[in-house]
Structures are given as structure tokens and as C-alpha cells.
Design a protein around this motif. Structure first.
Motif, PDB file in Angstrom:
ATOM      1  N   LEU A  22       0.843  -1.186   0.000  1.00  0.00           N
ATOM      2  CA  LEU A  22       0.000   0.000   0.000  1.00  0.00           C
ATOM      3  C   LEU A  22       0.882   1.240   0.000  1.00  0.00           C
ATOM      4  O   LEU A  22       1.743   1.394   0.855  1.00  0.00           O
ATOM      5  CB  LEU A  22      -0.934   0.021   1.217  1.00  0.00           C
ATOM      6  N   PHE A  23       0.683   2.089  -0.988  1.00  0.00           N
ATOM      7  CA  PHE A  23       1.424   3.339  -1.110  1.00  0.00           C
ATOM      8  C   PHE A  23       0.463   4.517  -1.026  1.00  0.00           C
ATOM      9  O   PHE A  23      -0.677   4.426  -1.473  1.00  0.00           O
ATOM     10  CB  PHE A  23       2.122   3.441  -2.469  1.00  0.00           C
ATOM     11  N   HIS A  24       0.956   5.613  -0.488  1.00  0.00           N
ATOM     12  CA  HIS A  24       0.314   6.911  -0.626  1.00  0.00           C
ATOM     13  C   HIS A  24       1.236   7.687  -1.548  1.00  0.00           C
ATOM     14  O   HIS A  24       2.428   7.822  -1.255  1.00  0.00           O
ATOM     15  CB  HIS A  24       0.181   7.620   0.722  1.00  0.00           C
ATOM     16  N   ARG A  33      -3.141  13.588  -4.976  1.00  0.00           N
ATOM     17  CA  ARG A  33      -2.684  12.553  -4.036  1.00  0.00           C
ATOM     18  C   ARG A  33      -3.587  11.335  -4.159  1.00  0.00           C
ATOM     19  O   ARG A  33      -4.779  11.468  -4.397  1.00  0.00           O
ATOM     20  CB  ARG A  33      -2.713  13.072  -2.606  1.00  0.00           C
ATOM     21  N   ARG A  35      -3.912   6.776  -3.077  1.00  0.00           N
ATOM     22  CA  ARG A  35      -3.383   5.587  -2.405  1.00  0.00           C
ATOM     23  C   ARG A  35      -3.755   4.396  -3.268  1.00  0.00           C
ATOM     24  O   ARG A  35      -4.797   4.393  -3.939  1.00  0.00           O
ATOM     25  CB  ARG A  35      -3.891   5.447  -0.988  1.00  0.00           C
ATOM     26  N   SER A  37      -2.706  -0.122  -3.756  1.00  0.00           N
ATOM     27  CA  SER A  37      -1.888  -1.307  -3.492  1.00  0.00           C
ATOM     28  C   SER A  37      -1.209  -1.672  -4.798  1.00  0.00           C
ATOM     29  O   SER A  37      -1.862  -2.067  -5.756  1.00  0.00           O
ATOM     30  CB  SER A  37      -2.751  -2.458  -2.991  1.00  0.00           C
ATOM     31  N   THR A  65      -8.317  -1.104  -5.610  1.00  0.00           N
ATOM     32  CA  THR A  65      -7.420  -0.654  -4.537  1.00  0.00           C
ATOM     33  C   THR A  65      -6.999   0.799  -4.692  1.00  0.00           C
ATOM     34  O   THR A  65      -6.361   1.345  -3.811  1.00  0.00           O
ATOM     35  CB  THR A  65      -6.139  -1.509  -4.455  1.00  0.00           C
ATOM     36  N   ARG A  67      -7.468   4.795  -4.843  1.00  0.00           N
ATOM     37  CA  ARG A  67      -8.340   5.880  -4.357  1.00  0.00           C
ATOM     38  C   ARG A  67      -7.659   7.208  -4.628  1.00  0.00           C
ATOM     39  O   ARG A  67      -6.541   7.441  -4.172  1.00  0.00           O
ATOM     40  CB  ARG A  67      -8.604   5.770  -2.850  1.00  0.00           C
ATOM     41  N   LEU A  69      -7.302  10.701  -3.594  1.00  0.00           N
ATOM     42  CA  LEU A  69      -7.572  11.363  -2.317  1.00  0.00           C
ATOM     43  C   LEU A  69      -7.791  12.866  -2.471  1.00  0.00           C
ATOM     44  O   LEU A  69      -8.694  13.422  -1.850  1.00  0.00           O
ATOM     45  CB  LEU A  69      -6.430  11.097  -1.331  1.00  0.00           C
ATOM     46  N   LEU A 117       5.178   7.383  -6.302  1.00  0.00           N
ATOM     47  CA  LEU A 117       5.148   6.528  -5.113  1.00  0.00           C
ATOM     48  C   LEU A 117       6.179   6.968  -4.088  1.00  0.00           C
ATOM     49  O   LEU A 117       6.013   6.751  -2.910  1.00  0.00           O
ATOM     50  CB  LEU A 117       5.401   5.066  -5.491  1.00  0.00           C
ATOM     51  N   GLY A 120       4.907   9.716  -1.146  1.00  0.00           N
ATOM     52  CA  GLY A 120       3.778   9.459  -0.267  1.00  0.00           C
ATOM     53  C   GLY A 120       4.104   9.736   1.184  1.00  0.00           C
ATOM     54  O   GLY A 120       5.074  10.403   1.517  1.00  0.00           O
ATOM     55  N   ASP A 124       5.247   4.993   4.273  1.00  0.00           N
ATOM     56  CA  ASP A 124       4.961   4.144   3.122  1.00  0.00           C
ATOM     57  C   ASP A 124       6.053   4.166   2.075  1.00  0.00           C
ATOM     58  O   ASP A 124       5.942   3.522   1.045  1.00  0.00           O
ATOM     59  CB  ASP A 124       3.652   4.567   2.450  1.00  0.00           C
TER      60      ASP A 124
END
Length: 133
Positions: A22-24, A33, A35, A37, A65, A67, A69, A117, A120, A124
Motif C-alpha cells: 500500500l502506497f500513498h 494525491r 493511495r 496497493s 485498490t 483511491r 484522495l 510513489l 507518499g 509508506d
């Protein structure tokens, strides 16, 4: 008591299973921004004319997975109106952030710019490996 060996089909299935993290992530200016996987072991150089010149390396995430943000309003076009495959760029800094890929018979995938990536949340941060095509 002797342990039983796993059936070969189970061993192959476990090796083929994506290993996601999982990355932000964020664009260069931080406006967009997200997130997701992402399987950082499976990367590719983008071959479209614009990205090839910039050396864009992408990793893949399942659409479920991913999103978005922040920054929907800053994208150069709304994701729901775009053709696929397609990259979405931040309208402020111009960076390609993510894209959609639709293939017949497969679930929608999201391509994520691996450079994003690295921007983030601190906990993460993982350096994704880069593989040449």
C-alpha cells in the motif's frame, strides 16, 4: 510426524500471486494525491510518445485498490470521461500521475507513475525497482 509437501499447483499459484504494497503517492507539486496497493515487482516503461521521452516507469494496481484522495479538480480531464489506456496529468505541475487500462476479459487496472510513489506518506516510502522492457 513428517510434514506434507505442498502440491505443485499450490506452489505455482503462491509464486504467481502479486505481492502488493500500500502506497500513498502524489504528483510533484503535491496537489494530486492517491493511495493504491501496487505490485512494485511488476513495472514497465510506458511506450506512449509523451511518456517514452520522459522515461516514465509505471507499476500496476487493481482498480478496486486505487483511491484518488485529493486533486480531482486539478486533473487535466475527469477520469470518468477519458478513453483508455490513458494517463491523467496534474494541471498544476504537469506530471503524469496515473492512468486507466481496460482490456477485454480482464478487470480494469490502474497504471501508477512510480516516481509518484516516492512522494507518499513517510511510513509508506519504498523504492520500487525499475525494470527495462
Amino acid at each position: 510426524m513428517a510434514s506434507r509437501a505442498q502440491p505443485m499447483s499450490q506452489v505455482i499459484a503462491e509464486r504467481a500471486r502479486p505481492r502488493t504494497t500500500l502506497f500513498h503517492g502524489a504528483c510533484a507539486c503535491g496537489t494530486v494525491r492517491f493511495r493504491a496497493s501496487v505490485d512494485v515487482e511488476q513495472t514497465a516503461a510506458c511506450i506512449c510518445a509523451k511518456c517514452r521521452g520522459a522515461g516514465l516507469v509505471i507499476a500496476y494496481a487493481e482498480d478496486a485498490t486505487f483511491r484518488l484522495l485529493t486533486g480531482r479538480e486539478a486533473l487535466t480531464e475527469p477520469p470518468e470521461e477519458a478513453r483508455t489506456p490513458h494517463h491523467f496529468f496534474c494541471g498544476r505541475c504537469g506530471e503524469a500521475v496515473f492512468g486507466h487500462i481496460d482490456r477485454a476479459g480482464h478487470p480494469r487496472m490502474v497504471s501508477v507513475n512510480t516516481a509518484c510513489l516516492r512522494r507518499g506518506a513517510a511510513e509508506d516510502l519504498v523504492d520500487p525497482p525499475v525494470r527495462s522492457p
